[in-house]
Write a protein that holds these residues in place. Sequence first.
Motif, PDB file in Angstrom:
ATOM      1  N   SER A  12       1.001  -1.260   0.313  1.00  0.00           N
ATOM      2  CA  SER A  12       0.084   0.047   0.256  1.00  0.00           C
ATOM      3  C   SER A  12       0.905   1.292   0.189  1.00  0.00           C
ATOM      4  O   SER A  12       1.897   1.237   1.010  1.00  0.00           O
ATOM      5  CB  SER A  12      -0.540  -0.394   1.528  1.00  0.00           C
ATOM      6  OG  SER A  12      -1.527   1.358   1.595  1.00  0.00           O
ATOM      7  N   ALA A  13       0.360   2.062  -1.042  1.00  0.00           N
ATOM      8  CA  ALA A  13       1.556   3.514  -0.950  1.00  0.00           C
ATOM      9  C   ALA A  13       0.745   3.884   0.721  1.00  0.00           C
ATOM     10  O   ALA A  13       2.128   4.614   1.072  1.00  0.00           O
ATOM     11  CB  ALA A  13       0.997   4.117  -2.046  1.00  0.00           C
ATOM     12  N   THR A  14       0.207   4.017   0.648  1.00  0.00           N
ATOM     13  CA  THR A  14      -1.061   4.409   2.001  1.00  0.00           C
ATOM     14  C   THR A  14      -0.261   4.326   3.102  1.00  0.00           C
ATOM     15  O   THR A  14       0.520   4.955   4.425  1.00  0.00           O
ATOM     16  CB  THR A  14      -1.694   4.836   2.406  1.00  0.00           C
ATOM     17  OG1 THR A  14      -2.718   5.384   1.401  1.00  0.00           O
ATOM     18  CG2 THR A  14      -2.716   5.167   3.909  1.00  0.00           C
ATOM     19  N   ASP A  15       0.406   3.235   3.491  1.00  0.00           N
ATOM     20  CA  ASP A  15       1.080   2.460   4.113  1.00  0.00           C
ATOM     21  C   ASP A  15       2.749   2.600   4.189  1.00  0.00           C
ATOM     22  O   ASP A  15       3.183   2.886   5.076  1.00  0.00           O
ATOM     23  CB  ASP A  15       1.551   0.349   3.973  1.00  0.00           C
ATOM     24  CG  ASP A  15       2.185  -0.124   5.419  1.00  0.00           C
ATOM     25  OD1 ASP A  15       1.435  -0.014   6.442  1.00  0.00           O
ATOM     26  OD2 ASP A  15       3.406  -0.529   4.872  1.00  0.00           O
ATOM     27  N   LYS A  16       3.428   2.569   2.934  1.00  0.00           N
ATOM     28  CA  LYS A  16       4.504   3.283   2.894  1.00  0.00           C
ATOM     29  C   LYS A  16       4.516   4.596   3.448  1.00  0.00           C
ATOM     30  O   LYS A  16       5.702   4.911   4.296  1.00  0.00           O
ATOM     31  CB  LYS A  16       4.561   3.084   1.287  1.00  0.00           C
ATOM     32  CG  LYS A  16       6.128   4.377   1.092  1.00  0.00           C
ATOM     33  CD  LYS A  16       6.343   3.722  -0.453  1.00  0.00           C
ATOM     34  CE  LYS A  16       7.872   5.000  -0.408  1.00  0.00           C
ATOM     35  NZ  LYS A  16       8.133   4.693  -1.812  1.00  0.00           N
ATOM     36  N   ALA A  17       3.487   5.169   2.934  1.00  0.00           N
ATOM     37  CA  ALA A  17       4.240   7.048   3.658  1.00  0.00           C
ATOM     38  C   ALA A  17       3.901   7.139   4.973  1.00  0.00           C
ATOM     39  O   ALA A  17       4.533   7.793   5.475  1.00  0.00           O
ATOM     40  CB  ALA A  17       2.750   7.859   2.549  1.00  0.00           C
ATOM     41  N   ALA A  18       2.924   6.657   5.421  1.00  0.00           N
ATOM     42  CA  ALA A  18       2.684   6.201   7.357  1.00  0.00           C
ATOM     43  C   ALA A  18       4.330   5.737   7.640  1.00  0.00           C
ATOM     44  O   ALA A  18       4.994   6.216   8.678  1.00  0.00           O
ATOM     45  CB  ALA A  18       1.589   5.317   7.611  1.00  0.00           C
ATOM     46  N   GLN A  57       0.860  -4.493   4.308  1.00  0.00           N
ATOM     47  CA  GLN A  57       1.358  -2.994   4.983  1.00  0.00           C
ATOM     48  C   GLN A  57       2.901  -3.577   5.637  1.00  0.00           C
ATOM     49  O   GLN A  57       3.649  -2.715   6.672  1.00  0.00           O
ATOM     50  CB  GLN A  57       0.897  -3.988   7.138  1.00  0.00           C
ATOM     51  CG  GLN A  57      -0.721  -3.090   6.822  1.00  0.00           C
ATOM     52  CD  GLN A  57      -1.775  -4.234   6.283  1.00  0.00           C
ATOM     53  OE1 GLN A  57      -1.480  -5.567   6.760  1.00  0.00           O
ATOM     54  NE2 GLN A  57      -2.550  -3.634   6.084  1.00  0.00           N
TER      55      GLN A  57
END
Length: 232
Positions: A12-18, A57
């Motif tokens: 997930s790109a969102t997971d990477k950013a987090a 994740q």
Amino acid sequence: MSAPLQKYSPCSATDKAAALALTPVSSETEARLDAYVDLLVQWQTKTNLVASSTLPQLWTRHIADSLQLLALAPQAKCWADLGSGGGFPGVVLACALADIEGARVDLVERNAKKAAFLREAVRITASPASVHLMDIGDYVDRSEDRIDCVTARALAPLQVLLGFVEPLVNKGAKALFLKGQDVEAELTEATRYWNIEPRIHSSCTGGQGRIAEFDHIERRDRRGARQAWRGS
């Protein structure tokens, strides 16, 4: 003409950013980590490197979980990762240390398929790491180079890990073990065999993750030493 197909990734790109918000890295390190993650996803289809359920994740569960060790040993340049498996934390640390002069990471793995993956990960990321296809005990017994920090993740109970790393810690290395919710029970058992003064850190990724830190290990009882365990 139709647009080229985009390569699918379960991550997930969102997971990477987090993850990168928790453990920021340089753009150069991020590029190396991207290459490593892409390789891991490719190999995961034929070699079980991580639990497939954790791929969405992967950046927080595995990348950030590994990167956080750097803050606990900021001066360390020479690392040894025991039972490297899919490269956590060893390859991730090597990616982050690639721009540090004199840095190196020894990746110790006795499974030939996983060692082959590790070699390819080191090659494509151009990271300062070397793969040692051997048992952990053999690596420790033969190691003559200076080690500043020794790590292990999801490898063995603490009383066994302490038996492996005792020679390295007694030569000045710090030991950092990534552990889960059972760390307190493992510490209780470990004190039957070792005189230790551990420092326990909560993982920056949340959940039940813990990091057990050791700067001094003294054997109390020869029973329960590393010879009693043959996994890696």
